[in-house]
Motif scaffolding. Structure first.
Motif, PDB file in Angstrom:
ATOM      1  N   GLN A 189       0.829  -1.201   0.000  1.00 18.94           N
ATOM      2  CA  GLN A 189       0.000   0.000   0.000  1.00 18.94           C
ATOM      3  C   GLN A 189       0.868   1.258   0.000  1.00 18.94           C
ATOM      4  N   LEU A 190       1.938   1.252   0.785  1.00 18.17           N
ATOM      5  CA  LEU A 190       2.841   2.403   0.820  1.00 18.17           C
ATOM      6  C   LEU A 190       3.496   2.620  -0.544  1.00 18.17           C
ATOM      7  N   GLY A 191       3.845   1.523  -1.203  1.00 23.85           N
ATOM      8  CA  GLY A 191       4.413   1.640  -2.544  1.00 23.85           C
ATOM      9  C   GLY A 191       3.422   2.271  -3.504  1.00 23.85           C
ATOM     10  N   THR A 192       2.168   1.854  -3.432  1.00 19.52           N
ATOM     11  CA  THR A 192       1.123   2.422  -4.283  1.00 19.52           C
ATOM     12  C   THR A 192       0.916   3.900  -3.962  1.00 19.52           C
ATOM     13  N   ILE A 193       0.908   4.232  -2.684  1.00 16.66           N
ATOM     14  CA  ILE A 193       0.743   5.638  -2.273  1.00 16.66           C
ATOM     15  C   ILE A 193       1.903   6.477  -2.789  1.00 16.66           C
ATOM     16  N   ASN A 194       3.117   5.962  -2.704  1.00 14.81           N
ATOM     17  CA  ASN A 194       4.284   6.703  -3.198  1.00 14.81           C
ATOM     18  C   ASN A 194       4.202   6.922  -4.697  1.00 14.81           C
ATOM     19  N   GLU A 195       3.731   5.916  -5.441  1.00 12.50           N
ATOM     20  CA  GLU A 195       3.561   6.078  -6.884  1.00 12.50           C
ATOM     21  C   GLU A 195       2.508   7.138  -7.188  1.00 12.50           C
ATOM     22  N   THR A 196       1.422   7.111  -6.431  1.00  6.44           N
ATOM     23  CA  THR A 196       0.356   8.098  -6.620  1.00  6.44           C
ATOM     24  C   THR A 196       0.855   9.495  -6.304  1.00  6.44           C
ATOM     25  N   LEU A 197       1.623   9.636  -5.232  1.00  8.99           N
ATOM     26  CA  LEU A 197       2.174  10.946  -4.875  1.00  8.99           C
ATOM     27  C   LEU A 197       3.115  11.461  -5.951  1.00  8.99           C
ATOM     28  N   ALA A 198       3.922  10.586  -6.517  1.00  8.74           N
ATOM     29  CA  ALA A 198       4.829  11.002  -7.593  1.00  8.74           C
ATOM     30  C   ALA A 198       4.033  11.482  -8.798  1.00  8.74           C
ATOM     31  N   ALA A 199       2.956  10.765  -9.131  1.00  6.87           N
ATOM     32  CA  ALA A 199       2.111  11.179 -10.262  1.00  6.87           C
ATOM     33  C   ALA A 199       1.446  12.517  -9.963  1.00  6.87           C
ATOM     34  N   LEU A 200       0.971  12.697  -8.732  1.00  9.11           N
ATOM     35  CA  LEU A 200       0.333  13.967  -8.353  1.00  9.11           C
ATOM     36  C   LEU A 200       1.326  15.127  -8.394  1.00  9.11           C
ATOM     37  N   ARG A 201       2.563  14.875  -7.991  1.00  9.22           N
ATOM     38  CA  ARG A 201       3.590  15.932  -8.056  1.00  9.22           C
ATOM     39  C   ARG A 201       3.843  16.339  -9.503  1.00  9.22           C
ATOM     40  N   GLU A 202       3.872  15.368 -10.404  1.00 10.11           N
ATOM     41  CA  GLU A 202       4.089  15.668 -11.816  1.00 10.11           C
ATOM     42  C   GLU A 202       2.911  16.458 -12.379  1.00 10.11           C
ATOM     43  N   ILE A 203       1.699  16.071 -12.008  1.00  9.12           N
ATOM     44  CA  ILE A 203       0.512  16.805 -12.448  1.00  9.12           C
ATOM     45  C   ILE A 203       0.552  18.231 -11.909  1.00  9.12           C
ATOM     46  N   GLU A 204       0.929  18.377 -10.649  1.00 10.26           N
ATOM     47  CA  GLU A 204       1.023  19.712 -10.050  1.00 10.26           C
ATOM     48  C   GLU A 204       2.062  20.557 -10.782  1.00 10.26           C
ATOM     49  N   HIS A 205       3.192  19.954 -11.124  1.00 12.01           N
ATOM     50  CA  HIS A 205       4.244  20.668 -11.853  1.00 12.01           C
ATOM     51  C   HIS A 205       3.734  21.119 -13.225  1.00 12.01           C
ATOM     52  N   GLN A 206       3.043  20.218 -13.925  1.00  9.09           N
ATOM     53  CA  GLN A 206       2.503  20.567 -15.239  1.00  9.09           C
ATOM     54  C   GLN A 206       1.457  21.669 -15.118  1.00  9.09           C
ATOM     55  N   ASN A 207       0.606  21.581 -14.110  1.00  8.30           N
ATOM     56  CA  ASN A 207      -0.405  22.626 -13.904  1.00  8.30           C
ATOM     57  C   ASN A 207       0.245  23.969 -13.598  1.00  8.30           C
ATOM     58  N   GLN A 208       1.310  23.961 -12.798  1.00  9.95           N
ATOM     59  CA  GLN A 208       1.997  25.212 -12.486  1.00  9.95           C
ATOM     60  C   GLN A 208       2.607  25.820 -13.741  1.00  9.95           C
ATOM     61  N   GLN A 209       3.151  24.968 -14.627  1.00 11.11           N
ATOM     62  CA  GLN A 209       3.699  25.471 -15.885  1.00 11.11           C
ATOM     63  C   GLN A 209       2.600  26.105 -16.732  1.00 11.11           C
ATOM     64  N   ARG A 210       1.427  25.465 -16.771  1.00  8.37           N
ATOM     65  CA  ARG A 210       0.295  26.025 -17.527  1.00  8.37           C
ATOM     66  C   ARG A 210      -0.143  27.356 -16.928  1.00  8.37           C
ATOM     67  N   ILE A 211      -0.211  27.419 -15.608  1.00  9.16           N
ATOM     68  CA  ILE A 211      -0.623  28.662 -14.939  1.00  9.16           C
ATOM     69  C   ILE A 211       0.383  29.772 -15.233  1.00  9.16           C
ATOM     70  N   ASP A 212       1.671  29.451 -15.174  1.00  9.59           N
ATOM     71  CA  ASP A 212       2.703  30.443 -15.473  1.00  9.59           C
ATOM     72  C   ASP A 212       2.577  30.942 -16.905  1.00  9.59           C
ATOM     73  N   ALA A 213       2.334  30.022 -17.846  1.00 10.64           N
ATOM     74  CA  ALA A 213       2.191  30.407 -19.254  1.00 10.64           C
ATOM     75  C   ALA A 213       0.959  31.285 -19.434  1.00 10.64           C
ATOM     76  N   MET A 214      -0.125  30.950 -18.754  1.00  7.31           N
ATOM     77  CA  MET A 214      -1.340  31.777 -18.847  1.00  7.31           C
ATOM     78  C   MET A 214      -1.090  33.159 -18.260  1.00  7.31           C
ATOM     79  N   GLY A 215      -0.341  33.213 -17.180  1.00 10.43           N
ATOM     80  CA  GLY A 215      -0.016  34.502 -16.569  1.00 10.43           C
ATOM     81  C   GLY A 215       0.793  35.375 -17.514  1.00 10.43           C
ATOM     82  N   GLU A 216       1.748  34.768 -18.213  1.00 13.91           N
ATOM     83  CA  GLU A 216       2.546  35.530 -19.180  1.00 13.91           C
ATOM     84  C   GLU A 216       1.671  36.047 -20.316  1.00 13.91           C
ATOM     85  N   ARG A 217       0.769  35.182 -20.823  1.00 12.85           N
ATOM     86  CA  ARG A 217      -0.121  35.616 -21.907  1.00 12.85           C
ATOM     87  C   ARG A 217      -1.064  36.715 -21.429  1.00 12.85           C
ATOM     88  N   LEU A 218      -1.555  36.584 -20.199  1.00 14.70           N
ATOM     89  CA  LEU A 218      -2.442  37.599 -19.640  1.00 14.70           C
ATOM     90  C   LEU A 218      -1.715  38.936 -19.501  1.00 14.70           C
TER      91      LEU A 218
END
Length: 99
Positions: free
Chosen positions: A34-63
């Motif tokens: 279960q801990l292994g699965t949770i760690n994999e999920t957390l890694a995926a969530l961190r990557e999603i968060e990073h991608q979302n932050q990049q999108r937000i930054d790009a939108m801020g620049e365009r704005l």
């Protein structure tokens, strides 16, 4: 061959202990999985968060760029008006001195 009651109780205690140990070992294995699965999920969530932050930054620049468009237009209009006024003033002065 029969064992004395003391040995029988001891054997039962060992078997009970072994069962408890096996159950604890099984639970540990499940928890580790279960801990292994949770760690994999957390890694995926961190990557999603990073991608979302990049999108937000790009939108801020365009704005920011879109917000600057009216200011840039106003600056161009002001530059053209200033150039026109200076051109008229120079032309007026030139005509007064006979050029």
């Amino acid at each position: 061959m029969e064992h004395c009651p003391e040995h029988s109780a001891h054997d039962r205690a060992i078997r009970d202990h072994d069962k408890q140990f096996e159950e604890a070992d099984r639970q540990f294995a499940e928890t580790s999985e279960q801990l292994g699965t949770i760690n994999e999920t957390l890694a995926a969530l961190r990557e999603i968060e990073h991608q979302n932050q990049q999108r937000i930054d790009a939108m801020g620049e365009r704005l920011d760029a879109l917000e600057n468009v009216p200011a840039d237009r106003w600056n161009k209009v002001a530059d053209y008006a200033l150039t026109c006024v200076l051109g008229i003033a120079i032309g007026f002065m030139a005509s007064n001195i006979g050029l």
